[in-house]
Design a protein around this motif. Structure first.
Motif, PDB file in Angstrom:
ATOM      1  N   CYS A 101      -5.141 -20.184  -2.912  1.00  0.00           N
ATOM      2  CA  CYS A 101      -6.101 -18.983  -3.584  1.00  0.00           C
ATOM      3  C   CYS A 101      -6.846 -18.243  -2.783  1.00  0.00           C
ATOM      4  O   CYS A 101      -7.287 -18.807  -1.735  1.00  0.00           O
ATOM      5  N   ALA A 102      -7.431 -17.206  -3.290  1.00  0.00           N
ATOM      6  CA  ALA A 102      -8.359 -16.340  -2.570  1.00  0.00           C
ATOM      7  C   ALA A 102      -9.185 -15.452  -3.363  1.00  0.00           C
ATOM      8  O   ALA A 102      -8.964 -15.362  -4.554  1.00  0.00           O
ATOM      9  N   ALA A 103     -10.152 -14.937  -2.681  1.00  0.00           N
ATOM     10  CA  ALA A 103     -11.134 -14.104  -3.670  1.00  0.00           C
ATOM     11  C   ALA A 103     -10.713 -12.739  -3.659  1.00  0.00           C
ATOM     12  O   ALA A 103     -10.098 -12.045  -2.802  1.00  0.00           O
ATOM     13  N   PRO A 104     -10.906 -11.929  -4.673  1.00  0.00           N
ATOM     14  CA  PRO A 104     -10.487 -10.498  -4.649  1.00  0.00           C
ATOM     15  C   PRO A 104     -11.135  -9.669  -3.441  1.00  0.00           C
ATOM     16  O   PRO A 104     -10.276  -8.809  -3.017  1.00  0.00           O
ATOM     17  N   SER A 105     -12.361 -10.110  -3.292  1.00  0.00           N
ATOM     18  CA  SER A 105     -13.007  -9.409  -1.960  1.00  0.00           C
ATOM     19  C   SER A 105     -12.213  -9.560  -0.825  1.00  0.00           C
ATOM     20  O   SER A 105     -12.069  -8.700  -0.021  1.00  0.00           O
TER      21      SER A 105
END
Length: 239
Positions: A101-105
């Motif tokens: 997973c990762a942040a939208p930013s």
């Protein structure tokens, strides 16, 4: 002496199984588990357990760096992995699906990986001493998540810190669903490469040394954790 202690524990466990012996389990229970899992799921329910079993004292060692059960004289532990150590016995607590997973930013700035090969050009947040993890595609494709083969400018030994760094946009990381399901629901994190499963056989186990008799204090704590957490986990389960 250890042998005499073992004999007493076996007698105590046998009597408990027959409904005889002490009516209420007593003693100090040495327990170790991941600090991240414990903070979210175990620590909040400890008062309920202690009220139910006033004769038990819990000696907790909570760290995302593992303690050796036998050398540390622990009665019980939680392990988030395949149960391969032949010196241990275990009872399944729950599934432990892990995802990237990762942040939208971060994804907005760096782009969304479309294949596992794309990870080599991304910032990966690595867990200390983390081996490469196998990735299995829906159509049988195989690949791996290998931070050591890509850019890993952050290496951590704490799951909560890893999640927070990921939310802050530091890169892509591997996290257990039990740790990030709320952030996925809120949009604070995005599931990366959703068509690939991390296929490492990971399960959340309650484990104890095979040589130890399962004493009443250990038995009731295991039963309590299974009833409170394992029977109906609040995070999504594998389908």
């Amino acid at each position: 002496m250890p042998y005499a202690r073992e004999m007493l524990l076996q007698e105590e466990a046998g009597l408990a199984a027959l409904g005889r012996g002490q009516a209420t389990p007593t003693g100090t229970l040495r327990f170790t588990a991941s600090s991240t899992f414990s903070q979210i799921y175990i620590v909040p329910i400890l008062p309920k357990f202690l009220e139910r079993f006033p004769g038990i004292t819990l000696d907790l060692r909570l760290s995302d760096s593992r303690f050796d059960l036998i050398e540390g004289s622990f009665d019980l532990a939680i392990r988030n992995s395949a149960l391969e150590d032949t010196s241990l016995k275990g009872r399944k607590l729950a599934d432990d699906q892990r995802i990237l997973c990762a942040a939208p930013s971060y994804l907005k700035a760096r782009g969304v990986p479309q294949t596992p090969d794309d990870l080599k050009s991304h910032e990966l947040i690595a867990f200390a001493n983390q081996d490469a993890r196998p990735l299995l595609g829906k159509n049988g494709q195989t690949a791996s998540f290998a931070p050591q083969e890509a850019k890993s400018r952050i290496i951590l030994d704490d799951g909560l810190s890893q999640k927070l760094a990921t939310i802050a946009g530091a890169g892509i990381s591997i996290n257990s669903m039990w740790c990030v399901h709320k952030e996925l629901e809120s949009g604070a994190l995005v599931h990366v490469l959703p068509d690939y499963e991390i296929s490492d056989g990971s399960v959340i186990w309650l484990v104890y040394p095979k040589a130890n008799a399962l004493s009443p204090k250990v038995r009731v704590f295991m039963d309590f954790l299974i009833a409170e957490i394992g029977k109906a986990p609040v995070w999504p389960q594998k389908t």
